[in-house]
Scaffold this motif. Structure first.
Motif, PDB file in Angstrom:
ATOM      1  N   ALA A  74       7.395   6.967   6.241  1.00 52.64           N
ATOM      2  CA  ALA A  74       8.248   6.041   5.602  1.00 52.64           C
ATOM      3  C   ALA A  74       8.300   6.132   4.088  1.00 52.64           C
ATOM      4  CB  ALA A  74       7.759   4.698   6.014  1.00 52.64           C
ATOM      5  N   THR A  75       9.489   5.901   3.695  1.00 56.35           N
ATOM      6  CA  THR A  75       9.702   6.349   1.990  1.00 56.35           C
ATOM      7  C   THR A  75       9.933   4.936   1.504  1.00 56.35           C
ATOM      8  OG1 THR A  75      10.713   8.286   2.731  1.00 56.35           O
ATOM      9  CG2 THR A  75      11.111   7.418   0.429  1.00 56.35           C
ATOM     10  N   PHE A  76       9.503   4.643   0.161  1.00 61.63           N
ATOM     11  CA  PHE A  76       9.860   3.365  -0.261  1.00 61.63           C
ATOM     12  C   PHE A  76      11.220   3.429  -0.849  1.00 61.63           C
ATOM     13  CE2 PHE A  76       5.547   2.459   0.147  1.00 61.63           C
ATOM     14  CZ  PHE A  76       5.362   0.949   0.113  1.00 61.63           C
ATOM     15  N   MET A  77      12.028   2.367  -0.406  1.00 63.57           N
ATOM     16  CA  MET A  77      13.474   2.209  -0.608  1.00 63.57           C
ATOM     17  C   MET A  77      13.698   1.004  -1.329  1.00 63.57           C
ATOM     18  SD  MET A  77      14.858   4.184   2.735  1.00 63.57           S
ATOM     19  CE  MET A  77      14.518   5.715   3.266  1.00 63.57           C
ATOM     20  N   ARG A  78      14.913   0.671  -1.929  1.00 62.11           N
ATOM     21  CA  ARG A  78      15.553  -0.475  -2.349  1.00 62.11           C
ATOM     22  C   ARG A  78      16.490  -1.209  -0.910  1.00 62.11           C
ATOM     23  NH1 ARG A  78      14.746  -1.973  -7.038  1.00 62.11           N
ATOM     24  NH2 ARG A  78      14.696   0.034  -8.000  1.00 62.11           N
ATOM     25  N   MET A  79      16.123  -2.184  -0.743  1.00 60.33           N
ATOM     26  CA  MET A  79      16.497  -2.871   0.521  1.00 60.33           C
ATOM     27  C   MET A  79      18.080  -3.833   0.002  1.00 60.33           C
ATOM     28  SD  MET A  79      15.145  -1.382   3.205  1.00 60.33           S
ATOM     29  CE  MET A  79      13.560  -0.537   3.653  1.00 60.33           C
ATOM     30  N   LYS A  80      18.499  -4.070   1.098  1.00 69.62           N
ATOM     31  CA  LYS A  80      19.606  -5.229   0.748  1.00 69.62           C
ATOM     32  C   LYS A  80      18.872  -6.556   0.659  1.00 69.62           C
ATOM     33  CE  LYS A  80      23.720  -2.894   2.158  1.00 69.62           C
ATOM     34  NZ  LYS A  80      24.892  -2.839   3.001  1.00 69.62           N
ATOM     35  N   GLU A  81      17.790  -6.814   1.909  1.00 69.29           N
ATOM     36  CA  GLU A  81      17.277  -7.787   2.100  1.00 69.29           C
ATOM     37  C   GLU A  81      15.916  -7.945   0.880  1.00 69.29           C
ATOM     38  OE1 GLU A  81      17.715  -5.651   4.395  1.00 69.29           O
ATOM     39  OE2 GLU A  81      19.159  -6.809   5.677  1.00 69.29           O
ATOM     40  N   LYS A 133       0.832  -1.128  -0.143  1.00 72.72           N
ATOM     41  CA  LYS A 133       0.034   0.278   0.040  1.00 72.72           C
ATOM     42  C   LYS A 133       0.820   1.295  -0.031  1.00 72.72           C
ATOM     43  CE  LYS A 133      -4.135  -2.140   2.289  1.00 72.72           C
ATOM     44  NZ  LYS A 133      -4.913  -2.168   3.367  1.00 72.72           N
ATOM     45  N   PHE A 134       1.073   1.943  -1.300  1.00 76.29           N
ATOM     46  CA  PHE A 134       1.858   2.821  -1.165  1.00 76.29           C
ATOM     47  C   PHE A 134       1.450   4.054  -2.148  1.00 76.29           C
ATOM     48  CE2 PHE A 134       2.814  -0.596  -4.165  1.00 76.29           C
ATOM     49  CZ  PHE A 134       2.396  -0.265  -5.391  1.00 76.29           C
ATOM     50  N   ILE A 135       2.185   5.333  -2.044  1.00 76.90           N
ATOM     51  CA  ILE A 135       1.550   6.461  -2.584  1.00 76.90           C
ATOM     52  C   ILE A 135       2.715   7.001  -3.424  1.00 76.90           C
ATOM     53  CG2 ILE A 135       0.510   8.653  -2.415  1.00 76.90           C
ATOM     54  CD1 ILE A 135      -0.337   7.826   0.291  1.00 76.90           C
ATOM     55  N   TRP A 136       2.717   6.982  -4.756  1.00 75.23           N
ATOM     56  CA  TRP A 136       3.609   7.674  -5.690  1.00 75.23           C
ATOM     57  C   TRP A 136       3.191   9.154  -5.948  1.00 75.23           C
ATOM     58  CZ3 TRP A 136       7.877   4.991  -5.179  1.00 75.23           C
ATOM     59  CH2 TRP A 136       7.765   3.682  -5.172  1.00 75.23           C
ATOM     60  N   LYS A 137       4.144   9.970  -5.569  1.00 77.35           N
ATOM     61  CA  LYS A 137       3.858  11.591  -5.938  1.00 77.35           C
ATOM     62  C   LYS A 137       3.437  11.698  -7.381  1.00 77.35           C
ATOM     63  CE  LYS A 137       6.373  14.725  -4.190  1.00 77.35           C
ATOM     64  NZ  LYS A 137       7.728  15.759  -4.204  1.00 77.35           N
ATOM     65  N   GLY A 138       4.443  11.172  -8.106  1.00 77.67           N
ATOM     66  CA  GLY A 138       4.074  11.414  -9.763  1.00 77.67           C
ATOM     67  C   GLY A 138       2.699  10.916 -10.057  1.00 77.67           C
ATOM     68  N   SER A 139       2.181   9.977  -9.758  1.00 79.75           N
ATOM     69  CA  SER A 139       0.778   9.345  -9.923  1.00 79.75           C
ATOM     70  C   SER A 139      -0.361  10.317  -9.454  1.00 79.75           C
ATOM     71  CB  SER A 139       0.438   8.111  -9.432  1.00 79.75           C
ATOM     72  OG  SER A 139       1.309   7.133  -9.880  1.00 79.75           O
ATOM     73  N   ASP A 168      11.228  16.676  -1.136  1.00 77.85           N
ATOM     74  CA  ASP A 168      12.487  15.932  -1.217  1.00 77.85           C
ATOM     75  C   ASP A 168      12.207  14.607  -1.453  1.00 77.85           C
ATOM     76  OD1 ASP A 168      14.011  18.179  -0.811  1.00 77.85           O
ATOM     77  OD2 ASP A 168      13.677  18.043   1.385  1.00 77.85           O
ATOM     78  N   ARG A 169      10.761  14.053  -1.575  1.00 74.83           N
ATOM     79  CA  ARG A 169      10.517  12.580  -1.594  1.00 74.83           C
ATOM     80  C   ARG A 169       9.455  12.388  -2.813  1.00 74.83           C
ATOM     81  NH1 ARG A 169       8.187   9.519   3.366  1.00 74.83           N
ATOM     82  NH2 ARG A 169       6.776  11.208   3.647  1.00 74.83           N
ATOM     83  N   ASN A 170       9.613  10.914  -3.325  1.00 75.94           N
ATOM     84  CA  ASN A 170       8.697  10.801  -4.550  1.00 75.94           C
ATOM     85  C   ASN A 170       7.618   9.767  -4.045  1.00 75.94           C
ATOM     86  OD1 ASN A 170      10.081  12.404  -6.117  1.00 75.94           O
ATOM     87  ND2 ASN A 170      11.618  10.900  -6.583  1.00 75.94           N
ATOM     88  N   SER A 171       7.628   9.209  -2.621  1.00 75.79           N
ATOM     89  CA  SER A 171       6.522   8.172  -2.310  1.00 75.79           C
ATOM     90  C   SER A 171       6.565   8.252  -0.772  1.00 75.79           C
ATOM     91  CB  SER A 171       7.180   7.001  -2.804  1.00 75.79           C
ATOM     92  OG  SER A 171       8.371   6.565  -2.188  1.00 75.79           O
ATOM     93  N   CYS A 172       5.379   7.650  -0.259  1.00 76.66           N
ATOM     94  CA  CYS A 172       5.218   7.356   0.979  1.00 76.66           C
ATOM     95  C   CYS A 172       4.457   6.218   1.187  1.00 76.66           C
ATOM     96  CB  CYS A 172       4.946   8.312   1.974  1.00 76.66           C
ATOM     97  SG  CYS A 172       2.985   8.816   1.562  1.00 76.66           S
ATOM     98  N   ALA A 173       4.375   5.521   2.507  1.00 75.31           N
ATOM     99  CA  ALA A 173       3.372   4.574   2.625  1.00 75.31           C
ATOM    100  C   ALA A 173       2.124   4.898   3.266  1.00 75.31           C
ATOM    101  CB  ALA A 173       4.221   3.419   3.559  1.00 75.31           C
ATOM    102  N   ARG A 174       1.125   4.168   2.677  1.00 76.32           N
ATOM    103  CA  ARG A 174      -0.293   4.309   2.978  1.00 76.32           C
ATOM    104  C   ARG A 174      -0.414   4.222   4.814  1.00 76.32           C
ATOM    105  NH1 ARG A 174      -3.991   5.961  -0.301  1.00 76.32           N
ATOM    106  NH2 ARG A 174      -3.891   5.593  -2.315  1.00 76.32           N
ATOM    107  N   THR A 175       0.246   3.182   5.300  1.00 74.54           N
ATOM    108  CA  THR A 175       0.063   3.135   6.452  1.00 74.54           C
ATOM    109  C   THR A 175       1.169   3.636   7.557  1.00 74.54           C
ATOM    110  OG1 THR A 175       1.166   0.935   6.055  1.00 74.54           O
ATOM    111  CG2 THR A 175      -1.165   0.884   6.301  1.00 74.54           C
ATOM    112  N   LYS A 181      10.622  -1.309  -0.744  1.00 70.60           N
ATOM    113  CA  LYS A 181       9.844  -1.631   0.594  1.00 70.60           C
ATOM    114  C   LYS A 181      10.014  -0.336   1.337  1.00 70.60           C
ATOM    115  CE  LYS A 181      12.289  -5.427   1.687  1.00 70.60           C
ATOM    116  NZ  LYS A 181      12.674  -6.501   2.328  1.00 70.60           N
ATOM    117  N   ALA A 182       8.861  -0.023   2.051  1.00 71.31           N
ATOM    118  CA  ALA A 182       8.794   1.184   3.146  1.00 71.31           C
ATOM    119  C   ALA A 182       9.910   0.853   4.093  1.00 71.31           C
ATOM    120  CB  ALA A 182       7.401   1.293   3.692  1.00 71.31           C
ATOM    121  N   GLY A 183      10.669   2.229   4.248  1.00 70.95           N
ATOM    122  CA  GLY A 183      11.837   1.950   5.353  1.00 70.95           C
ATOM    123  C   GLY A 183      12.179   3.453   5.719  1.00 70.95           C
ATOM    124  N   TYR A 184      13.203   3.173   6.617  1.00 72.20           N
ATOM    125  CA  TYR A 184      13.843   4.637   6.985  1.00 72.20           C
ATOM    126  C   TYR A 184      15.428   4.374   6.680  1.00 72.20           C
ATOM    127  CZ  TYR A 184       9.614   5.951   9.137  1.00 72.20           C
ATOM    128  OH  TYR A 184       8.213   6.339   9.519  1.00 72.20           O
TER     129      TYR A 184
END
Length: 500
Positions: A269-276, A155-161, A258-265, A285-288
């Protein structure tokens, strides 16, 4: 032969036995002894918010704080596990005078009486450790990692959309306003048509239509077989557009510039690319972005960011360190994600040394052929008049200065364009020489051991890979508790560390 009966009939294995004091049962090298030694010298009362004067008297707040901090030291982070440990762990019974709160009580204490003062407690505890361990605060090893937020990953929100949908909505609003103008221009009322619309402007149109509804006295109808009047349809359309524009604007404000996305819940939190990447598909995935600074194996400073890359966090992180410690570290050591012109300028302006790698550091130091390649702009010759010449000794023509601050030149014969930034090259050369010096090699080795080792312990040994709380302030509070527990455990382990 009958065996003798050595058991006495009046013996009860559950009966009370001496000693009655927990102090005798706790070994001299127990974690509880170290914990008690530390907090006998720190006044915990100043970190506890005063209790409201209404209602029943609560638990002893100092003992509550001891319970929470010792559980963090022992990597007991669940509230229910804390309440259970308070009932069964004799070390906690000894430290807290046998306090036995419920998990709800611990949660309320954290939320209302500890959350706002946890940062001061963290830095005061660090100051005690600095004094006891004689820590060299001139060296600060900096690194960051991304930790997953407590948010639904689907459940995410993209600023561009949102911006795309809002632009489409603006066109619908213009079409509807044109209809209104066709109806009311006879009485001299015309609403201006724009490319974009403010919420207040649509609200004024809605108020005008409300007055029209009151003056005409029409009643709204709904359902099958009911024919709506034109005024009702206009009013409903404008009401719908007003709600949607307000919703889109609020969402974009939440995401920020300064962000392009956030999580609805968890909007922070910003959606980022994680190592895991458990699905192995590069899923965001949403993270910090968690940044820490380590000195002599202790976490001296930390901060939580919404930035996806480490470069933008470097200056605010060091500014936070200065506010907390009162000084800048002389040697802030970081990896290639932090080196760049803006950060190098900041370090020079504040009398800090350049021991941060830049993006091409490894290739330039490992590949001499690449480093000495005459076609690279950094190896171009410059005459006394400030003119640059390429590898073929052809004079370059200056064109302009781009947004990055680089001078853009052109090779007349080939029309090849190159970017030149002498200030950046000079700072990179200084950083490269520092990192290749004897001190630089030592600092690089220590950085990889200490700060990456700290993250390794937190993630693998303490099994902290996902936040439990939501919101950036709550997340920072949670990681502050983790860092306090880490430092206390490190202090105890170093105290009894056997040097071979």
């Amino acid at each position: 032969m009958q065996r003798p009966n050595y058991l006495q009939g009046y013996f009860n294995p559950k009966q009370l036995k001496l000693p009655l004091s927990f102090d005798i049962k706790i070994p001299f090298d127990s974690e509880a002894r170290t914990f008690d030694e530390v907090f006998r010298r720190i006044d915990l009362n100043k970190y506890i918010v005063a209790e409201p004067k209404v209602g029943r008297i609560g638990y002893n707040p100092v003992n509550m704080l001891k319970l929470i901090l010792f559980c963090q030291m022992e990597n007991i982070t669940s509230l229910r596990d804390m309440a259970k440990a308070a009932q069964h762990d004799i070390r906690i019974m000894w430290l807290t005078d046998e306090l036995k709160p419920s998990h709800q009580t611990i949660s309320e204490f954290m939320k209302h009486r500890l959350k706002d003062s946890i940062e001061k407690l963290f830095y005061d505890l660090n100051q005690y450790i600095i004094d006891q361990e004689k820590i060299d605060t001139d060296r600060l090893y900096i690194d960051g990692t991304k930790i997953e937020a407590n948010a639904n990953k689907y459940k995410f929100i993209w600023k561009g959309s949102i911006e795309k949908f809002r632009d489409k909505l603006y066109k619908k609003i213009s079409k509807q306003i044109k209809k209104l103008n066709d109806q009311y221009q006879e009485i001299g009322i015309i609403f201006p048509i724009y490319e974009t619309y403010e919420v207040s402007y649509i609200e004024n149109i809605l108020k005008f239509l409300e007055r029209e509804v009151e003056q005409t006295g029409i009643s709204f109808v709904y359902g099958k077989g009911q024919r709506k009047k034109a005024l009702q349809r206009d009013f409903e359309k404008i009401s719908e557009y007003y709600i949607k524009v307000k919703e889109y604007n609020d969402t974009i404000d939440v995401i920020g510039p300064d962000r392009n996305s956030c999580a609805r819940t968890d909007h922070d939190a910003t959606f980022m690319r994680m190592k895991e990447d458990h699905m192995r598909n590069g899923q965001l995935k949403a993270g910090y972005n968690v940044q820490i600074g380590v000195s002599d194996e202790y976490i001296m400073h930390l901060d939580i960011f919404q930035e996806r890359n480490d470069y933008q966090t470097f200056i605010p992180f060091l500014e936070g360190y200065r506010r907390a410690q009162g000084i800048y570290p002389k040697y802030p050591v970081a990896d290639a994600g932090y080196g760049g012109l803006k950060n190098y300028r900041y370090l020079k302006d504040n009398q800090m040394e350049l021991y941060q790698k830049y993006s091409m550091y490894r290739k330039e130091t490992a590949n001499q052929k690449y480093a000495q390649d005459p076609s690279r702009p950094v190896n171009f010759k410059k005459d006394e008049d400030g003119n640059f010449y390429d590898e073929n000794k052809e004079k370059l023509t200056f064109l302009w200065k781009n947004k990055k601050g680089n001078d853009v030149y052109e090779v007349p014969s080939s029309k090849r364009r190159v970017e030149i930034n002498e200030e950046l090259w000079a700072l990179q050369k200084e950083a490269r020489e520092n990192l290749q010096s004897e001190l630089g090699i030592e600092l690089r080795v220590e950085r990889s051991i200490q700060v990456e080792g700290a993250f390794g312990i937190i993630k693998d040994q303490m099994r902290f890979r996902r936040f439990k709380r939501r919101g950036i302030q709550n997340v920072k509070f949670e990681f502050m508790l983790i860092a306090i527990g880490y430092n206390l455990a490190k202090f105890h382990n170093k105290k009894y560390r056997i040097v071979q």
